[in-house]
Design an enzyme around this catalytic site. Sequence first.
Site, PDB file in Angstrom:
ATOM      1  N   GLU A 408      12.813  15.567 -26.931  1.00 25.77           N
ATOM      2  CA  GLU A 408      13.748  16.356 -26.097  1.00 25.77           C
ATOM      3  C   GLU A 408      13.202  16.623 -24.690  1.00 25.77           C
ATOM      4  O   GLU A 408      13.384  17.708 -24.137  1.00 25.77           O
ATOM      5  CB  GLU A 408      14.065  17.712 -26.764  1.00 25.77           C
ATOM      6  CG  GLU A 408      14.621  17.611 -28.164  1.00 25.77           C
ATOM      7  CD  GLU A 408      16.075  17.186 -28.225  1.00 25.77           C
ATOM      8  OE1 GLU A 408      16.727  17.116 -27.178  1.00 25.77           O
ATOM      9  OE2 GLU A 408      16.553  16.909 -29.331  1.00 25.77           O
ATOM     10  N   GLY A 409      12.528  15.652 -24.121  1.00 24.44           N
ATOM     11  CA  GLY A 409      11.881  15.853 -22.821  1.00 24.44           C
ATOM     12  C   GLY A 409      10.497  16.429 -23.065  1.00 24.44           C
ATOM     13  O   GLY A 409      10.351  17.434 -23.762  1.00 24.44           O
TER      14      GLY A 409
END
Length: 598
Positions: A408-409
């Site tokens: 997620e980043g």
Amino acid sequence: MHNTTSNIASLPRGAEWIVKESIPFDTFTPEDFNEEQRMVKDMCLSFLDSEILPIIDRIDKLEPGLMPSLLEKAGEQGLLATALPEQYGGLGKDFITATLVNEALGGGFSFSVAMAAHTGIGTLPILYFGNDAQKQKYIPKLASGEWKGSYGLTEPNSGSDALGAKTTAKLSADGKYYLLNGQKCWITNGGFADVYTVFAKIDGDKFTAFIVERGFEGFTQGPEEHKMGIKGSSTVQLYFQDCKVPVENVLGEIGKGHVIAFNILNIGRLKLCAAALGAAKRSATTAIQYATTREQFKTAIANFGAIRNKIAQMGIDLWICESALYRASKWIDDKEVEMMNSGTAFNEAHLGAAEEYAIECAILKVLGSEVLDFVVDEGVQIHGGNGFSDEYIISKAYRDSRINRIFEGTNEINRLLIVDMVLKRALKGKLDLMGPAMAVAKELVSIPDFGSSDDTPFTKEKNIIANFKKAILMVAGAAVQKLMTKLESEQEILMNIADMAIQTFSAESGLLRVMKLADQRGADSVNYELDIVRTYLYDAADKINKYGKDAINAFAEGDEQRMMLLGLKRFTKVEPFNSKAAKERIAKKLIGENKYPA
């Protein structure tokens, strides 16, 4: 217990907490869950205990058909459909309940990853960006678990730089299909999913999302990856060789794929925090129970100060993380309601609410993943040599946790985003940073106010938080003035400021929760919670001082540097505090309960 609802009229804007004082009675806390939410949480926990944890070794061996069948079982119990609209076979529950499901199922190792990918990035792009026909076709089957969802964004040469993707899409001669060519990697649920949201560039430049079904001509997948952890989560590469995707399967607008990719990540970040929190609570309980039964030198190791200190710190971090998570979740929930009440469409309201609090979602992603990493690391340490053995579940928890700082980043990207988004909002006039920053700059050159003799409850703690915010405004304001457009390439300074913000948001969330509890239950009944908050504030002051100092020393010099360092010292000053005694009391409660108390 009554379920308090925050007043939607007083709903803060994203990041507004940096420049405004927050009110405890407007703050949602885990004590505010209603009866139904508690039941949903219990149902999820018992699902893990009965269906997942007894067969965790089989799951990790990627037994063919096992994970899809478990997702179907979860679907039968409604666990995949919590927040989906009823018209598409969902349960239509609120955002808090959906977050609780993610938290409660978070302790399910690889199953949690498969479930979160299916209900999040596997389903939401179609729900939020699909047209009516696409939603009617796919969402009911995803809601029930009959079809499994997946998401293809990452490529071998584009991870954090998602828009650097090389996969292409070209309209076929007859105009009926787009022909996809390229590959995607690290695709969660990729080995068994039925439906994929895949990103490609039409004519090499228009970044666009497509709904790809298993079985489309020209679509194949690679073998399962061998990973450090989450071994039971299916992770494969996807290959597209003139893959025929019907034109009606374009998702959203052509050339607007980035809108889908980045908006879906906002919610994903908050839900990752929830899942990490659930996993961390289970691991803390595992460690506490081991410490109470393992004997050395003729006594349980839970009786040793060094072990008690670790257990206390786990308890502190979990309670603070939980406070921050549900505070922000309620804002998103309220924003969805506010927007829908004013006539905004369902999908736009949900996306708009997540966008409004994108900064908090990034903060929570970093916070949750790093709390989990700390808990499992200390959990292994408490187990000693046994923690290094696969016989003990803590070793699996340790390996599985590591991916969360990358998913997620990466946490580095999220830290950079926190400051970038705050500054962009200030530039657009959505957040008044300049006024408060100027006031702090003026305060630096004035005679310090050594505080009134106000001794109302929590005055000292509220002043500490107010000063932390001044420290952020001082450092960020000076960095912007000094470096201007060069600031965006000064990643170390941006990360220092982000860390100041993460500590402050977390500390304030904990303080608001304890203030609200003291009001509801009486001041004498919150001693345990107050120990947690005071210890966290005491530690946060040192951390914020260090982050601020590192940033100031990187861009200021001479008189300006000296003045700011003095200001920073003033803004991070706390009274002497016996954190050892506080941690003793926290550990005593956790060891007494023999678990992390729900």
